[in-house]
Write an enzyme that holds these catalytic residues in place. Structure first.
Site, short mmCIF file in Angstrom:
data_model
loop_
_atom_site.label_atom_id
_atom_site.label_comp_id
_atom_site.label_asym_id
_atom_site.label_seq_id
_atom_site.Cartn_x
_atom_site.Cartn_y
_atom_site.Cartn_z
CG ASP A 194 -1.74 -1.26 1.33
OD1 ASP A 194 -2.20 -1.74 0.28
OD2 ASP A 194 -1.88 -1.79 2.44
N GLY A 231 -4.10 -4.69 -4.27
CA GLY A 231 -5.08 -3.70 -4.70
C GLY A 231 -4.32 -2.49 -5.18
CG HIS A 232 -1.54 -2.30 -7.69
ND1 HIS A 232 -0.69 -2.98 -8.51
CD2 HIS A 232 -1.07 -2.50 -6.44
CE1 HIS A 232 0.25 -3.57 -7.79
NE2 HIS A 232 0.03 -3.29 -6.53
CD GLN A 271 0.75 -8.81 -2.36
OE1 GLN A 271 1.47 -9.39 -3.11
NE2 GLN A 271 -0.54 -8.70 -2.59
P1 IMP Z 1 -2.67 -12.78 2.45
O1 IMP Z 1 -1.70 -12.29 1.45
O2 IMP Z 1 -4.10 -12.58 2.05
O3 IMP Z 1 -2.39 -14.21 2.84
O4 IMP Z 1 -2.50 -11.92 3.80
C1 IMP Z 1 -1.33 -12.01 4.61
C2 IMP Z 1 -0.95 -10.65 5.17
O5 IMP Z 1 -0.49 -9.81 4.15
C3 IMP Z 1 -2.12 -9.91 5.82
O6 IMP Z 1 -1.63 -9.16 6.93
C4 IMP Z 1 -2.59 -8.99 4.72
O7 IMP Z 1 -3.28 -7.86 5.22
C5 IMP Z 1 -1.27 -8.62 4.09
N1 IMP Z 1 -1.41 -8.23 2.68
C6 IMP Z 1 -1.61 -9.03 1.62
N2 IMP Z 1 -1.67 -8.33 0.48
C7 IMP Z 1 -1.49 -7.05 0.81
C8 IMP Z 1 -1.40 -5.83 0.05
O8 IMP Z 1 -1.51 -5.79 -1.17
N3 IMP Z 1 -1.18 -4.70 0.78
C9 IMP Z 1 -1.02 -4.70 2.13
N4 IMP Z 1 -1.08 -5.80 2.87
C10 IMP Z 1 -1.32 -6.97 2.23
#
Ligand code: IMP
Length: 432
Positions: free
Chosen positions: A13, A40-41, A223
Site C-alpha cells: 500500500d 489492490g492497485h 505487496q
Molecule cells: P494474504 O496475502 O491474504 O495471505 O495476507 C497475509 C498478510 O499480508 C495480511 O496481513 C494482509 O493484510 C497482508 N497483505 C496481503 N496483500 C497485501 C497488500 O496488497 N497490501 C497490504 N497488505 C497486504
C-alpha cells in the site's frame, strides 16, 4: 533501459499503482510477477478511478502488452470479473496475457484460508481471505493446478480426482462444512478455461522476445518487502516473494535484463493486518492521517489501515534486499501541515540501539522506536502543488526537500520520483 522493476519497500500500500501508471507511460510491456487478488492497485486517470486486484494496472493503456506472470496466483473468478468490468468501461482487454504456469486459486483454497486463520491463534496474519496462502502451499507441495491445466480436460480430471478427496479430508479435519465435488469443480474449471483460453500462453517467451527486440518492460510488484515470505515479518506477512529478485523468477526472464529498480516509499507508514508496528500512531493523529489520505482503507478488504511515522529501520533493510536505483516517495501532500514531522531512525531493544531490522518477531515486538524530529511543511492546495511541480524540485517547500534529503541520506538511495496527489500530473520525475 530494457526492464524497470517497481517494488514496495514497506508493508504494501505504498502507492505503487500510481507510480506504475506513471512509469508505464514509457513502457511497451507491463508485467506482474507475484501475489494475487490480495493486491489492490488504485490508479486515477483524469476523473476516472480504477482499482485492480489481479490484472496489471497497465491494461488500461490499450497499446501496451500486459502480462500476468507465472509467479502470480490467479483467481479465475476475480480475473474474469475484472476483464468484464474493463470491457464494460470500453476497454477491449485484448492486450492481456496470462502465464500458463501461473497457479490457480481454487475455491477450496479460499475455504482453507479462513479455516487455517481461525486455528492459528496468535500466529494469525489477518489475511485478505483470498486463498493466497493455501494456493502457494499447494504450489510448493507440488499439488497445485496451473492455468494451462484448464485447457487440458484429461489432466484436469486426473488432478481433481486425487485432489478433491484430499482437500475434503483436510476441510473436515478443520471442522469445515464445505462439500467438494470432482464433477462440480471440473465443470467450473473447464468453464474458466473456455473463457480464458485466448489469454493463457507462455508469457516468458513473450517477455523474452520483447526484451530481445529492445522493447521496454515494466515489472509491477505487488505487496511490499516487509510482507515478503522471506524478508518480511514472518509469520505475519503474505506467501509470495515481493522483493526485486522475484521479478525474474515470477516472470521467467534472467536478472541481466533488470536495469532499473524503483523502491516505492509512502511518506509515512501504514499496514493492514496484525503484528507489531513500532512507529504506529494513535488517535487523533492516526485518524487525521488516515482520513486525509483517503485511500488508507485496504483496497481489497476495506479494513482501516494502521498508520505510523516513517520507519527508516524498515527502509534500510528494503534498500539492502532490493538495491533500488531510486526511491519514489508518495503521499507527501498527506504529511503536509503536520509540524514537526517525526521519523523513526532506529529501534531500542533491551537497552541497546538497533539499526538493522530483526528477524525474530518477539524481538521486533519489543523494539521501541527512536524518533528524530524534522520541521513540517505547509499544507497547500492540489493545484498549487501541481504548479510547483511544473517549475521543478526547487519550487517545493524547503522543509519537504529537507525531509527527502534525510530519507535519501539514511537509506543511501537517491529520491527519483515524488508524488503529491493521486493524479498523474501530481508527480515529479527527478531521476538523473
Ligand atoms: P494474504 O496475502 O491474504 O495471505 O495476507 C497475509 C498478510 O499480508 C495480511 O496481513 C494482509 O493484510 C497482508 N497483505 C496481503 N496483500 C497485501 C497488500 O496488497 N497490501 C497490504 N497488505 C497486504
Amino acid at each position: 533501459m530494457p526492464a524497470t522493476v517497481v517494488v514496495g519497500t514497506q508493508w504494501g500500500d505504498e502507492g505503487k499503482g500510481k507510480i506504475i501508471d506513471f512509469c508505464g507511460q514509457g513502457a511497451d510491456v507491463i508485467a506482474r510477477f507475484n501475489g494475487g487478488s490480495n493486491a489492490g492497485h488504485t490508479v486515477m486517470v483524469g476523473k476516472e478511478l480504477f482499482r485492480f486486484h489481479l490484472i496489471p494496472s497497465g491494461t488500461i493503456r490499450t497499446e501496451k502488452l500486459n502480462i500476468v506472470g507465472n509467479g502470480v496466483v490467479v483467481d479465475p473468478a476475480v480475473l474474469l470479473k475484472e476483464i468484464e468490468e474493463l470491457k464494460g468501461r470500453g476497454y477491449p482487454v485484448d492486450n492481456l496475457r496470462i502465464s500458463e504456469r501461473a497457479h490457480m486459486v481454487m475455491p477450496y483454497h479460499k475455504v482453507l484460508d479462513g479455516l487455517e486463520e481461525s486455528l492459528k491463534g496468535s500466529l494469525k496474519a489477518g489475511t485478505t481471505m483470498r486463498g493466497i496462502g493455501p494456493c502457494y502451499e499447494d504450489k510448493a507441495a507440488r499439488i497445485g493446478i496451473r492455468t494451462g491445466d484448464l485447457l487440458d480436460e484429461r489432466l484436469l480430471r486426473e488432478r481433481l480426482e486425487y485432489l478433491v478427496p484430499m482437500k475434503q479430508r483436510v476441510i473436515r479435519a478443520y471442522d469445515g462444512e464445505e462439500v467438494l465435488s470432482v464433477k462440480g469443480l471440473l465443470e467450473e474449471c473447464l468453464g474458466y478455461g473456455s473463457k480464458l483460453k485466448d489469454y493463457i500462453t507462455d508469457t516468458s517467451l513473450l517477455l523474452h522476445d520483447a526484451l530481445r527486440e529492445g522493447r521496454q518492460v515494466l515489472f509491477e510488484g505487488a505487496q511490499g518487502t516487509h510482507i515478503d515470505i522471506d524478508h518480511g515479518i514472518y509469520p505475519y506477512g503474505t506467501s509470495s516473494n515481493c522483493v526485486v529478485g522475484a521479478a525474474a523468477v515470477g516472470s521467467g526472464i534472467g536478472i541481466r535484463h533488470m536495469r532499473e529498480v524503483i523502491g516505492v516509499v509512502k511518506a509515512f507508514t501504514s499496514r493492514v493486518g496484525t503484528g507489531p508496528f513500532p512507529a504506529e500512531l494513535s488517535d487523533p493523529q492516526a485518524s487525521y492521517l488516515r482520513d486525509k489520505s483517503l485511500g488508507e482503507y485496504g483496497t481489497t478488504t476495506g479494513r482501516p489501515r494502521r498508520v505510523g511515522w516513517l520507519d527508516l529501520v524498515m527502509l534500510r533493510y528494503s534498500a539492502r534486499v532490493n538495491s533500488p536505483d531510486y526511491l519514489a516517495v508518495t503521499k507527501l501532500d498527506v504529511l503536509a501541515g503536520i509540524d514537526p514531522v517525526r521519523v523513526c531512525v532506529e529501534y531500542e531493544y533491551d537497552g541497546e540501539v538497533m539499526r538493522n531490522f530483526p528477524a525474530n518477531m518477539n524481538v521486533f515486538a519489543s523494539c521501541r522506536p527512536v524518533f528524530e524530529e524534522l520541521p513540517g511543511w505547509e499544507d497547500i492546495r492540489e493545484d498549487t502543488w501541481k504548479e510547483a511541480l511544473k517549475v521543478g524540485y526547487d519550487e517545493l517547500p524547503g522543509e519537504m526537500r529537507e525531509y527527502l534529503h534525510f530519507l535519501s541520506k539514511e537509506t543511501g538511495v537517491p529520491v527519483g520520483l515524488i508524488s503529491v496527489g493521486p493524479d498523474r500530473e501530481a508527480t515529479l520525475d527527478i531521476r538523473g
